[in-house]
Design a protein around this motif. Sequence first.
Motif, PDB file in Angstrom:
ATOM      1  N   VAL A 201       0.688  -1.388  -0.082  1.00  0.00           N
ATOM      2  CA  VAL A 201       0.004   0.008  -0.004  1.00  0.00           C
ATOM      3  C   VAL A 201       0.884   1.108   0.088  1.00  0.00           C
ATOM      4  CG1 VAL A 201      -1.707   1.225   1.319  1.00  0.00           C
ATOM      5  CG2 VAL A 201      -1.872  -1.293   1.273  1.00  0.00           C
ATOM      6  N   GLU A 202       1.864   1.391   1.037  1.00  0.00           N
ATOM      7  CA  GLU A 202       2.689   2.574   1.139  1.00  0.00           C
ATOM      8  C   GLU A 202       3.976   2.222   1.540  1.00  0.00           C
ATOM      9  OE1 GLU A 202       0.630   4.709   4.130  1.00  0.00           O
ATOM     10  OE2 GLU A 202       0.898   3.376   5.653  1.00  0.00           O
ATOM     11  N   PRO A 203       4.798   1.535   0.454  1.00  0.00           N
ATOM     12  CA  PRO A 203       6.180   1.081   0.766  1.00  0.00           C
ATOM     13  C   PRO A 203       7.192   2.200   0.875  1.00  0.00           C
ATOM     14  CG  PRO A 203       5.404   0.586  -1.592  1.00  0.00           C
ATOM     15  CD  PRO A 203       4.328   1.025  -0.730  1.00  0.00           C
ATOM     16  N   GLU A 204       6.727   3.198   0.136  1.00  0.00           N
ATOM     17  CA  GLU A 204       7.510   4.551   0.095  1.00  0.00           C
ATOM     18  C   GLU A 204       7.681   5.114   1.635  1.00  0.00           C
ATOM     19  OE1 GLU A 204       3.411   5.948  -0.522  1.00  0.00           O
ATOM     20  OE2 GLU A 204       4.785   4.117  -1.356  1.00  0.00           O
ATOM     21  N   LYS A 205       6.831   4.806   2.411  1.00  0.00           N
ATOM     22  CA  LYS A 205       6.848   5.283   3.815  1.00  0.00           C
ATOM     23  C   LYS A 205       7.850   4.590   4.716  1.00  0.00           C
ATOM     24  CE  LYS A 205       2.333   7.758   3.554  1.00  0.00           C
ATOM     25  NZ  LYS A 205       1.057   7.785   4.323  1.00  0.00           N
ATOM     26  N   GLY A 206       8.221   3.445   4.102  1.00  0.00           N
ATOM     27  CA  GLY A 206       8.914   2.689   5.087  1.00  0.00           C
ATOM     28  C   GLY A 206      10.652   2.721   5.009  1.00  0.00           C
ATOM     29  N   GLN A 207      11.337   2.288   5.847  1.00  0.00           N
ATOM     30  CA  GLN A 207      12.883   2.336   5.802  1.00  0.00           C
ATOM     31  C   GLN A 207      13.300   1.000   6.250  1.00  0.00           C
ATOM     32  OE1 GLN A 207      13.255   5.454   8.981  1.00  0.00           O
ATOM     33  NE2 GLN A 207      12.613   7.097   7.810  1.00  0.00           N
ATOM     34  N   SER A 208      13.585   0.248   5.343  1.00  0.00           N
ATOM     35  CA  SER A 208      14.027  -1.180   5.382  1.00  0.00           C
ATOM     36  C   SER A 208      15.121  -1.628   6.239  1.00  0.00           C
ATOM     37  CB  SER A 208      13.917  -1.902   4.252  1.00  0.00           C
ATOM     38  OG  SER A 208      14.282  -3.333   4.310  1.00  0.00           O
ATOM     39  N   ALA A 209      14.907  -2.009   7.319  1.00  0.00           N
ATOM     40  CA  ALA A 209      16.266  -2.337   8.175  1.00  0.00           C
ATOM     41  C   ALA A 209      17.035  -3.514   7.590  1.00  0.00           C
ATOM     42  CB  ALA A 209      15.916  -2.773   9.742  1.00  0.00           C
ATOM     43  N   ILE A 210      16.356  -4.443   6.935  1.00  0.00           N
ATOM     44  CA  ILE A 210      16.909  -5.407   6.131  1.00  0.00           C
ATOM     45  C   ILE A 210      17.577  -5.062   5.151  1.00  0.00           C
ATOM     46  CG2 ILE A 210      16.324  -7.687   4.691  1.00  0.00           C
ATOM     47  CD1 ILE A 210      14.062  -8.357   6.606  1.00  0.00           C
ATOM     48  N   GLU A 211      17.284  -4.136   4.322  1.00  0.00           N
ATOM     49  CA  GLU A 211      17.904  -3.464   3.059  1.00  0.00           C
ATOM     50  C   GLU A 211      19.302  -2.895   3.672  1.00  0.00           C
ATOM     51  OE1 GLU A 211      17.739  -0.298  -0.596  1.00  0.00           O
ATOM     52  OE2 GLU A 211      15.945  -0.701   0.709  1.00  0.00           O
ATOM     53  N   GLU A 212      19.224  -2.006   4.930  1.00  0.00           N
ATOM     54  CA  GLU A 212      20.305  -1.552   5.126  1.00  0.00           C
ATOM     55  C   GLU A 212      21.305  -2.441   5.852  1.00  0.00           C
ATOM     56  OE1 GLU A 212      22.943   1.461   6.721  1.00  0.00           O
ATOM     57  OE2 GLU A 212      21.301   1.629   5.394  1.00  0.00           O
ATOM     58  N   LEU A 213      20.876  -3.688   6.571  1.00  0.00           N
ATOM     59  CA  LEU A 213      21.665  -4.482   7.166  1.00  0.00           C
ATOM     60  C   LEU A 213      22.484  -5.362   5.705  1.00  0.00           C
ATOM     61  CD1 LEU A 213      23.010  -6.113   9.367  1.00  0.00           C
ATOM     62  CD2 LEU A 213      20.874  -7.484   9.388  1.00  0.00           C
ATOM     63  N   ALA A 214      21.620  -5.620   4.719  1.00  0.00           N
ATOM     64  CA  ALA A 214      22.312  -6.445   3.657  1.00  0.00           C
ATOM     65  C   ALA A 214      23.406  -5.696   2.903  1.00  0.00           C
ATOM     66  CB  ALA A 214      21.390  -6.372   2.754  1.00  0.00           C
ATOM     67  N   HIS A 215      23.168  -4.389   2.957  1.00  0.00           N
ATOM     68  CA  HIS A 215      24.598  -3.542   2.476  1.00  0.00           C
ATOM     69  C   HIS A 215      25.671  -3.452   3.451  1.00  0.00           C
ATOM     70  CE1 HIS A 215      22.989  -1.323  -0.843  1.00  0.00           C
ATOM     71  NE2 HIS A 215      21.766  -1.126  -0.465  1.00  0.00           N
ATOM     72  N   LYS A 216      25.375  -3.672   4.757  1.00  0.00           N
ATOM     73  CA  LYS A 216      26.365  -3.678   5.710  1.00  0.00           C
ATOM     74  C   LYS A 216      27.167  -4.987   5.827  1.00  0.00           C
ATOM     75  CE  LYS A 216      25.228   0.138   8.891  1.00  0.00           C
ATOM     76  NZ  LYS A 216      24.623   0.949   7.959  1.00  0.00           N
ATOM     77  N   ILE A 217      26.389  -6.012   5.641  1.00  0.00           N
ATOM     78  CA  ILE A 217      26.884  -7.316   5.540  1.00  0.00           C
ATOM     79  C   ILE A 217      27.913  -7.636   4.376  1.00  0.00           C
ATOM     80  CG2 ILE A 217      26.260  -9.943   5.205  1.00  0.00           C
ATOM     81  CD1 ILE A 217      23.701  -9.306   6.516  1.00  0.00           C
ATOM     82  N   LYS A 269      37.990  -0.462  14.068  1.00  0.00           N
ATOM     83  CA  LYS A 269      37.654   0.693  13.425  1.00  0.00           C
ATOM     84  C   LYS A 269      36.747   0.516  12.008  1.00  0.00           C
ATOM     85  CE  LYS A 269      39.919   4.913  11.996  1.00  0.00           C
ATOM     86  NZ  LYS A 269      39.057   4.757  10.578  1.00  0.00           N
ATOM     87  N   GLN A 270      37.392  -0.673  11.337  1.00  0.00           N
ATOM     88  CA  GLN A 270      36.535  -0.875  10.037  1.00  0.00           C
ATOM     89  C   GLN A 270      35.158  -1.100  10.144  1.00  0.00           C
ATOM     90  OE1 GLN A 270      38.159  -0.298   6.782  1.00  0.00           O
ATOM     91  NE2 GLN A 270      39.697   0.699   8.264  1.00  0.00           N
ATOM     92  N   MET A 271      34.881  -1.814  11.262  1.00  0.00           N
ATOM     93  CA  MET A 271      33.455  -2.309  11.452  1.00  0.00           C
ATOM     94  C   MET A 271      32.811  -1.118  12.033  1.00  0.00           C
ATOM     95  SD  MET A 271      34.084  -5.859  13.367  1.00  0.00           S
ATOM     96  CE  MET A 271      32.493  -6.295  13.776  1.00  0.00           C
ATOM     97  N   LYS A 272      33.217  -0.343  12.583  1.00  0.00           N
ATOM     98  CA  LYS A 272      32.669   1.103  13.076  1.00  0.00           C
ATOM     99  C   LYS A 272      32.299   1.911  11.992  1.00  0.00           C
ATOM    100  CE  LYS A 272      34.152   3.063  16.775  1.00  0.00           C
ATOM    101  NZ  LYS A 272      34.868   3.728  17.693  1.00  0.00           N
ATOM    102  N   ASP A 273      33.393   1.999  11.111  1.00  0.00           N
ATOM    103  CA  ASP A 273      33.124   2.894  10.036  1.00  0.00           C
ATOM    104  C   ASP A 273      32.119   2.335   9.173  1.00  0.00           C
ATOM    105  OD1 ASP A 273      35.274   4.470  11.002  1.00  0.00           O
ATOM    106  OD2 ASP A 273      36.589   3.478   9.797  1.00  0.00           O
ATOM    107  N   ILE A 274      31.957   1.072   8.911  1.00  0.00           N
ATOM    108  CA  ILE A 274      30.758   0.354   8.131  1.00  0.00           C
ATOM    109  C   ILE A 274      29.572   0.695   8.686  1.00  0.00           C
ATOM    110  CG2 ILE A 274      29.884  -1.742   7.296  1.00  0.00           C
ATOM    111  CD1 ILE A 274      32.657  -2.917   6.877  1.00  0.00           C
ATOM    112  N   CYS A 275      29.457   0.639   9.919  1.00  0.00           N
ATOM    113  CA  CYS A 275      28.185   0.782  10.818  1.00  0.00           C
ATOM    114  C   CYS A 275      27.837   2.220  10.895  1.00  0.00           C
ATOM    115  CB  CYS A 275      28.096   0.131  11.942  1.00  0.00           C
ATOM    116  SG  CYS A 275      28.464  -1.640  12.137  1.00  0.00           S
ATOM    117  N   ALA A 276      28.682   3.198  10.680  1.00  0.00           N
ATOM    118  CA  ALA A 276      28.569   4.634  10.575  1.00  0.00           C
ATOM    119  C   ALA A 276      27.835   4.971   9.353  1.00  0.00           C
ATOM    120  CB  ALA A 276      29.731   5.335  11.048  1.00  0.00           C
ATOM    121  N   GLN A 277      28.135   4.269   8.344  1.00  0.00           N
ATOM    122  CA  GLN A 277      27.425   4.613   6.879  1.00  0.00           C
ATOM    123  C   GLN A 277      25.975   4.304   7.111  1.00  0.00           C
ATOM    124  OE1 GLN A 277      29.920   3.344   3.494  1.00  0.00           O
ATOM    125  NE2 GLN A 277      31.322   2.455   4.866  1.00  0.00           N
TER     126      GLN A 277
END
Length: 382
Positions: A201-217, A269-277
């Motif tokens: 119905v309104e996917p544009e109103k969401g912010q996917s934590a799974i999508e964000e996590l996928a980039h970080k993985i 430090k590298q992990m922190k930098d990734i999580c900060a993005q």
Amino acid sequence: MRALKDLLHAKRKEMLQLLEQLVNIDSGSYTKKGIDEIGAILKKKFEDLNFLVTVIKQEKYGDHLVIQHREAMSPHILIVGHMDTVFSEGTAKKRPFKMVGPRAYGPGVIDMKGSLVELLYAIFCMKLTGQTGYKHIQIILNSDEEIGSPSSAALISEKAKDKKFALVLEPARADGSLVTARRGCGQFKVEVVGKSAHSGVEPEKGQSAIEELAHKILALHRLTDHQLGIGVNVGIIEGGVAVNTVAPHASALIDVRISKRNQAQFVFKQMKDICAQTFVAGTKTSLSGKMDRPPMEKTEKTTVLLEIIREAGEELGITITDTETGGGSDASFPSELGIATIDGLGPIGGHAHSEDEYLEIESLLERTLLLAILLEKLSRMN
């Protein structure tokens, strides 16, 4: 030497009976009752050898034991072993100790209940044959090694700091090799918070934590460098609430391995930098966790100790080899302090932590004899 060999072979049946008794007691890291039962058995047997056994009480985990001879004065050899296993309560009843041909089977038989028998009988045989090297050792038997030694790491480090040698009784490799280097290990958790929305119905109103996590993985896995001995593995992921909902939360558990002490700060430090993005606007990410064990590095002191063990092996007609492994153990703690540390001094076996875990029965006698000879040699090197 001959007297030691003859005595050990005479005690073979007795050693296997003790091994069976210990294996048939459930002692998973969270099975305090079983660990303390094993501790009570060993306490009595060491006290019968005129050793003083100090019980370090624990509420959550099994009690730890600190053991040394009543006549010991400033012992310079530390021996470390553990009483816990990875198996859940009830496993010993389902898969009790058994011997098939040249091998013994059962939960914890090689990791490391065989080593507990080896240690006890090495000292027993030394004493009965008139040797005194056992007066120069201090023993720690802990209860939580399989889960990172959360309640015993400080104890091991404290007892190790004034020692010259540290001997750790994890099992030898399947080919008989000792362990002179281990990777340090730690566990971390990444948590992402997003915003839910109906995906139809309104996917544009969401912010996917799974999508964000996928980039970080993907970024986290790129930190792995096999040549440098760095490993970053996302082993467990969770997230979302329903298939038709933009995921409001997601998390990942990460295993980190390093080969050198100075790599810990770099990787973190590298992990922190990734999580900060931020890859998905509006999501928020947090990182928690720590390195549980430092790496055990092969040093000049370790090499000297290895040569002494090789000399002991030559007396028995055994060629001693060494290797490194990615798995962690309590050897990391004395090694971090600069103590000459060798691991893998237990019996030979394999398939640890599985239903097929086994111990080579003849190696139990061989490694008991090797340990007895080694202790006598090291006792003269204070």
